[in-house]
Design an enzyme around this catalytic site. Structure first.
Site, PDB file in Angstrom:
ATOM      1  N   LYS A   9       0.854  -1.179  -0.129  1.00  0.00           N
ATOM      2  CA  LYS A   9      -0.086  -0.074   0.019  1.00  0.00           C
ATOM      3  C   LYS A   9       1.095   1.417  -0.156  1.00  0.00           C
ATOM      4  CE  LYS A   9      -2.416   1.491   3.707  1.00  0.00           C
ATOM      5  NZ  LYS A   9      -3.626   1.904   4.668  1.00  0.00           N
ATOM      6  N   SER A  25      -3.812   2.823 -17.180  1.00  0.00           N
ATOM      7  CA  SER A  25      -2.875   2.434 -15.951  1.00  0.00           C
ATOM      8  C   SER A  25      -2.672   3.687 -15.191  1.00  0.00           C
ATOM      9  CB  SER A  25      -1.767   1.980 -16.628  1.00  0.00           C
ATOM     10  OG  SER A  25      -0.938   3.102 -17.384  1.00  0.00           O
ATOM     11  N   TYR A  58      -3.479  -1.232 -13.598  1.00  0.00           N
ATOM     12  CA  TYR A  58      -1.946  -1.768 -13.529  1.00  0.00           C
ATOM     13  C   TYR A  58      -0.978  -0.541 -13.541  1.00  0.00           C
ATOM     14  CZ  TYR A  58      -1.555  -0.946 -18.542  1.00  0.00           C
ATOM     15  OH  TYR A  58      -1.467  -0.333 -19.845  1.00  0.00           O
TER      16      TYR A  58
END
Length: 120
Positions: A9, A25, A58
């Site tokens: 995270k 992305s 991504y």
């Protein structure tokens, strides 16, 4: 039994760019990626603290030390420069392993840089 748990995270990074014309992305400073144990093309969830939007996308590697957090493609309509975000990735693992696993947590400063002494 396998369960999905938090792997990595980046907490409270600030969006620096939004590029609607890119294919898709999120571009993330390579130092933040390394510190969070996130690799290029890994699936992430991006949570917008300012407006509650949540997306899956991504990661694309951004220039080391640049502080870049850029939402690309359609996500640029849901995130704007200045928004504060959480970038999270998850992993599947056996229950016993998951109980012992510790996620990589990164807390960048206001310029999306690592605190002194934390560069990777």
């Amino acid at each position: 039994m396998q369960i999905e748990i938090l792997k990595s995270k980046i907490h409270r990074a600030t969006v620096t760019e939004a590029n609607i014309h890119y294919i898709g992305s999120i571009t993330v400073d390579e130092n933040l990626m390394n510190a969070a144990n996130i690799i290029e093309f890994e699936k992430v969830h991006v949570l917008n603290i300012n407006n509650g939007e949540r997306i899956e996308t991504y990661v694309i590697k951004g220039k080391k030390g640049s502080g870049v957090i850029c939402l690309n493609g359609a996500a640029a309509r849901k995130f704007v420069p200045g928004d504060v975000v959480i970038i999270a990735s998850y992993a599947m693992m056996e229950f016993g392993e998951a109980k012992k696993f510790k996620p990589s947590l990164v807390f960048p400063d206001n310029n999306n840089l690592l605190p002194r002494g934390k560069k990777k």
